[in-house]
Design a protein around this motif. Structure first.
Motif, PDB file in Angstrom:
ATOM      1  N   SER A 116       0.864  -1.226   0.042  1.00 34.02           N
ATOM      2  CA  SER A 116       0.026   0.083  -0.124  1.00 34.02           C
ATOM      3  C   SER A 116       0.651   1.290  -0.071  1.00 34.02           C
ATOM      4  N   GLN A 117       1.910   1.157   0.667  1.00 32.22           N
ATOM      5  CA  GLN A 117       2.805   2.358   0.960  1.00 32.22           C
ATOM      6  C   GLN A 117       3.610   2.683  -0.150  1.00 32.22           C
ATOM      7  N   GLN A 118       4.025   1.550  -0.870  1.00 38.07           N
ATOM      8  CA  GLN A 118       4.981   1.534  -2.089  1.00 38.07           C
ATOM      9  C   GLN A 118       4.264   1.854  -3.286  1.00 38.07           C
ATOM     10  N   PHE A 119       3.010   1.015  -3.592  1.00 46.05           N
ATOM     11  CA  PHE A 119       2.339   1.076  -4.716  1.00 46.05           C
ATOM     12  C   PHE A 119       0.997   1.576  -4.807  1.00 46.05           C
ATOM     13  N   GLY A 126      -2.270  -6.863  -0.670  1.00 45.48           N
ATOM     14  CA  GLY A 126      -1.117  -7.313  -0.016  1.00 45.48           C
ATOM     15  C   GLY A 126      -1.402  -8.272   0.930  1.00 45.48           C
ATOM     16  N   THR A 127      -2.365  -8.218   1.831  1.00 47.07           N
ATOM     17  CA  THR A 127      -2.687  -9.163   2.997  1.00 47.07           C
ATOM     18  C   THR A 127      -3.304 -10.514   2.152  1.00 47.07           C
ATOM     19  N   THR A 128      -3.919 -10.379   1.344  1.00 47.09           N
ATOM     20  CA  THR A 128      -4.800 -11.539   0.838  1.00 47.09           C
ATOM     21  C   THR A 128      -3.756 -12.216   0.061  1.00 47.09           C
ATOM     22  N   ALA A 257       4.129   4.201   8.538  1.00 44.09           N
ATOM     23  CA  ALA A 257       4.256   2.963   8.724  1.00 44.09           C
ATOM     24  C   ALA A 257       5.444   2.037   8.423  1.00 44.09           C
ATOM     25  N   LEU A 258       6.047   2.441   7.709  1.00 44.56           N
ATOM     26  CA  LEU A 258       7.183   1.779   7.477  1.00 44.56           C
ATOM     27  C   LEU A 258       8.377   2.670   7.037  1.00 44.56           C
ATOM     28  N   PRO A 259       8.910   3.105   8.186  1.00 42.71           N
ATOM     29  CA  PRO A 259       9.921   4.639   8.033  1.00 42.71           C
ATOM     30  C   PRO A 259      11.176   3.972   7.360  1.00 42.71           C
ATOM     31  N   ILE A 260      11.596   2.931   7.435  1.00 40.74           N
ATOM     32  CA  ILE A 260      12.885   2.524   6.568  1.00 40.74           C
ATOM     33  C   ILE A 260      12.547   2.506   4.928  1.00 40.74           C
ATOM     34  N   LEU A 261      11.564   1.935   4.494  1.00 37.31           N
ATOM     35  CA  LEU A 261      11.044   1.969   3.121  1.00 37.31           C
ATOM     36  C   LEU A 261      10.878   3.628   2.718  1.00 37.31           C
ATOM     37  N   GLU A 262      10.377   4.205   3.510  1.00 42.82           N
ATOM     38  CA  GLU A 262      10.274   5.693   3.049  1.00 42.82           C
ATOM     39  C   GLU A 262      11.496   6.256   2.879  1.00 42.82           C
ATOM     40  N   SER A 268      15.945   7.263  -3.689  1.00 46.97           N
ATOM     41  CA  SER A 268      15.776   6.896  -4.963  1.00 46.97           C
ATOM     42  C   SER A 268      14.380   5.909  -5.231  1.00 46.97           C
ATOM     43  N   PRO A 269      13.629   6.362  -6.065  1.00 43.59           N
ATOM     44  CA  PRO A 269      12.217   5.547  -6.142  1.00 43.59           C
ATOM     45  C   PRO A 269      12.532   4.136  -6.611  1.00 43.59           C
TER      46      PRO A 269
END
Length: 362
Positions: A116-119, A126-128, A257-262, A268-269
């Motif tokens: 959800s955060q990335q895409f 993602g959960t399903t 929700a996911l700070p390291i991913l942010e 870099s995207p």
């Protein structure tokens, strides 16, 4: 007489250390959300907490693996009943069962948050997806896929370390302002010192099952001790570095929700996409590592009962996951941390009683 560490011993020590780290570094840990709630949310004192947690993790790593090696355990049940007796062993056994299910639920939630955060996909997607994958691969016993995905762990750790170093050296905000923002982050822990003890206690419950088995396979007790020590040190290093990185970027990470991913996306995207996929794979690896042992605790793998029990468990976990990734970590992890204190205290006592245990069970 040969002295020092041989190449063979070094390989054994490194194998134990990496396995111990891999068993504990899951989605909540690697994404940074766990670190935020347990350390960053307390500001500067949280940095001291991460250092003290490292010392405690070194002891936990040594104790878990050493006990496994000394008692030659093949499952966590053997270890907990031998070191805790019937009553305490039963308590620890059920704490570990609860941990397996609860962490599995958090992983399902983390999978939805990740995509959800990335895409910008619905959380339910993602959960399903991960729930279906766990059931199919679990029932078909596609162990090779699990091993392949597990090998991604070192790449995730490299990602976290490099991003942490980059973030720390590229902060533009003052220490005072970062400290203020950090303290505004939500947490269910009362203060920094209870928080770091609770975190160590929680992750002791998460890593105990695999650590006992890893230790049981190592005949050389010195290798077991050194491997556990190195694993605990490595785990603490990741916490210290991750906490420092998130703290240094608190102004732009507030509420993520996911700070390291942010942080990766801010650099870099393209790296962000790579990180999201690696993280999703790690979430799956952690999730199936929770749900399969949970299911085999009650049923025999490969039977119809196994498939039914796994499916039922996943349906219940799937529904529970929609409480939300951050909320689940904030609510569930501290509870397991409190219950895990029984295991942590038992480890400390057992460390002092190992000589007597050796005579009793040899």
């Amino acid at each position: 007489m040969k002295r020092g560490i041989t190449i063979s011993n070094f390989k054994s020590i490194l194998k134990i250390a990496t396995a111990f780290i891999g068993a504990i570094v899951g989605a909540g840990f690697a994404s940074g959300q766990e670190i935020v709630q347990y350390y960053t949310s307390f500001g500067i004192p949280g940095l001291f907490g991460s250092i003290l947690a490292t010392i405690l993790y070194m002891f936990v790593g040594m104790a878990l693996v050493r006990i496994g090696s000394r008692l030659r355990t093949r499952s966590h049940k053997e270890a907990v009943y031998q070191i805790g007796g019937k009553f305490v062993g039963t308590v620890i056994d059920y704490v570990l069962i609860l941990t397996l299910f609860g962490v599995g639920v958090v992983m399902l939630a983390g999978a939805g948050s990740n995509l959800s955060q990335q895409f910008n996909l619905p959380v339910v997607f993602g959960t399903t997806l991960i729930t279906v994958l766990i059931f199919v691969i679990g029932v078909l016993q596609l162990n090779k896929i699990i091993v392949i995905i597990g090998s991604i762990t070192p790449f995730l750790l490299i990602f976290v370390i490099l991003i942490a170093i980059y973030s720390i050296f590229n902060t533009t905000d003052s220490l005072a302002s970062l400290n203020q923002i950090a303290k505004e982050q939500p947490t269910n822990l009362p203060n920094w010192w209870i928080s770091f003890i609770n975190h160590v206690s929680f992750n002791t419950s998460v890593g105990a099952a695999i650590a006992f088995v890893i230790g049981g396979e190592e005949k050389n007790e010195k290798n077991a001790i050194m491997g556990g020590l190195l694993g605990g040190l490595g785990l603490g290093f990741i916490i210290i570095l991750g906490n420092g990185a998130i703290f240094s970027q608190m102004a732009v990470l507030d509420g993520q929700a996911l700070p390291i991913l942010e942080m990766v996306n801010n650099i870099s995207p393209i790296l962000g996409i790579c990180m999201a996929l690696v993280l999703y794979a790690m979430i799956f690896n952690t999730a199936i590592s929770m749900f399969l042992p949970f299911t085999t605790r009650f049923t025999k793998i490969g039977t119809k009962h196994f498939a039914f029990f796994l499916g039922t468990t996943l349906i219940i976990a799937y529904m529970a996951s929609f409480i939300g990734f951050s909320d689940l970590i904030g609510l569930f992890y501290p509870v397991i941390g409190c219950l895990g204190l029984v295991l942590l205290i038992t480890l400390a006592i057992s460390w002092l009683r190992l000589n007597r245990l050796e005579k009793q069970y040899s």
